[in-house]
Design a protein around this motif. Sequence first.
Motif, mmCIF file in Angstrom:
data_model
loop_
_atom_site.group_PDB
_atom_site.id
_atom_site.type_symbol
_atom_site.label_atom_id
_atom_site.label_comp_id
_atom_site.label_asym_id
_atom_site.label_seq_id
_atom_site.Cartn_x
_atom_site.Cartn_y
_atom_site.Cartn_z
ATOM 1 N N UNK A 31 45.494 27.632 25.188
ATOM 2 C CA UNK A 31 44.085 27.126 25.028
ATOM 3 C C UNK A 31 43.304 27.469 23.863
ATOM 4 N N UNK A 32 42.877 26.544 23.055
ATOM 5 C CA UNK A 32 42.059 26.904 21.885
ATOM 6 C C UNK A 32 41.136 25.750 21.792
ATOM 7 N N UNK A 33 39.833 25.933 21.328
ATOM 8 C CA UNK A 33 38.948 24.792 21.213
ATOM 9 C C UNK A 33 39.534 23.659 20.114
ATOM 10 N N UNK A 38 44.631 26.906 12.798
ATOM 11 C CA UNK A 38 43.646 26.120 11.698
ATOM 12 C C UNK A 38 42.560 26.979 11.257
ATOM 13 N N UNK A 39 41.635 26.354 10.389
ATOM 14 C CA UNK A 39 40.584 27.094 9.645
ATOM 15 C C UNK A 39 39.570 27.741 10.697
ATOM 16 N N UNK A 40 39.470 27.581 12.230
ATOM 17 C CA UNK A 40 38.890 28.162 13.101
ATOM 18 C C UNK A 40 39.105 29.537 13.309
ATOM 19 N N UNK A 41 40.164 29.965 12.991
ATOM 20 C CA UNK A 41 40.676 31.210 13.003
ATOM 21 C C UNK A 41 40.727 32.051 12.115
ATOM 22 N N UNK A 42 40.093 33.400 11.857
ATOM 23 C CA UNK A 42 40.181 34.235 10.715
ATOM 24 C C UNK A 42 41.563 34.350 10.323
ATOM 25 N N UNK A 170 45.835 35.876 29.039
ATOM 26 C CA UNK A 170 45.527 36.967 27.914
ATOM 27 C C UNK A 170 44.859 36.435 26.983
ATOM 28 N N UNK A 171 43.716 37.153 26.679
ATOM 29 C CA UNK A 171 42.269 36.866 25.817
ATOM 30 C C UNK A 171 42.769 37.145 24.370
ATOM 31 N N UNK A 172 42.658 36.248 23.667
ATOM 32 C CA UNK A 172 42.984 36.346 22.029
ATOM 33 C C UNK A 172 41.967 35.658 21.204
ATOM 34 N N UNK A 173 40.942 35.668 21.606
ATOM 35 C CA UNK A 173 39.828 34.825 20.977
ATOM 36 C C UNK A 173 38.787 35.651 20.067
ATOM 37 N N UNK A 267 37.191 30.314 0.755
ATOM 38 C CA UNK A 267 36.888 30.647 2.362
ATOM 39 C C UNK A 267 36.153 31.811 2.635
ATOM 40 N N UNK A 268 35.630 31.667 3.837
ATOM 41 C CA UNK A 268 35.059 33.037 4.321
ATOM 42 C C UNK A 268 35.344 32.810 6.002
ATOM 43 N N UNK A 269 35.328 34.262 6.907
ATOM 44 C CA UNK A 269 35.395 34.180 7.947
ATOM 45 C C UNK A 269 34.925 35.743 8.339
ATOM 46 N N UNK A 270 34.843 35.770 9.834
ATOM 47 C CA UNK A 270 34.525 37.210 10.163
ATOM 48 C C UNK A 270 35.651 37.820 11.166
#
Length: 322
Positions: A31-33, A38-42, A170-173, A267-270
């Motif tokens: 389950x992923x929003x 994709x780009x939503x994941x760092x 299993x929480x991998x968020x 690109x950038x992410x945290x």
Amino acid sequence: MTDVVTILGAGVAGLTVAQELTTRGLRVRIVDPAGAPGPQACSWWAGGMLAPFCEGESAEPAVVRLGAQAAEWWQAAGVEVVREGTLVLAPGRDRSELLRFARRTEGHRTLDREGIAALEPDLAERFDRALHFAAEAHLAPRAALAKLMCNLVGRGVEFTDRGAAEGEVIDCRGLAARDCLPDLRGVRGEMVILRAPGLMIRRPVRLLHPRHPLYIVPRGEGVYMLGATQIETGARGPATLRSVVELLNAAYALHPAFAEAEVLEIGADARPAFADNMPRVFRRAGRIHINGLFRHGFLLSPAMAIAAADLLMATGRKEETA
């Protein structure tokens, strides 16, 4: 053992643990929003360096030990892994940085200009000393995520953007898990992808600099990923001008041919991290968490996936015998 395992998050942590669980015969849904990697994941913005010895320069010894199995795990999953090692360089004025790096790491040999020319001819005229970490490797992160997703779909794994968690969770968020892991923090990283067809670099290169260190990872066909800044913030907006300029200046210092490169992507992410920058696998409030991979996502996610699968299987065996 539970009938189905729900994994929250389709980044590198979620996909690696799903690969590990399905290899062991468990049923999995993700389950992923966004419904898919994709780009939503760092991890979408990662360098993909499988470089445990280089990371040992600043990371805990456990990073070296756990990361040593990463290349074999990714290859077993069908991902293309390039085993050309890592080259570490420093400008002549920063030779002390190279000596310091050598003292703090293992698994390398020192090269002179002739040795550099044998590995990376385009860099030999500009550098006369380097460290080569021959046992290290790299992969293309987006291709690796796509391959894992293909594997999982072929094994009947459902990818969905909504729905209640079923069975074991299993929480991998990543940073999104701060709703239940308040001790997580964000460490921002920015990257640039360039095309420099007149330049041929075959392996990841780390350019040491006291203020603006750089790594560059070849993606093939003249394409290179440049990274990465490390800023203590969870902000996930676009890259800043200052960071991009620093990256591009460092690339030019590595080789002037980058001045003519095409900028393909910025690109950038945290990245999610705990206070000690070490990842965790643990059970809390009825679910298993994998988090805090920091800048070691592709390097340490296989070891974390194995640990999570072992924890889940051990818990299941206890429940069955209770």
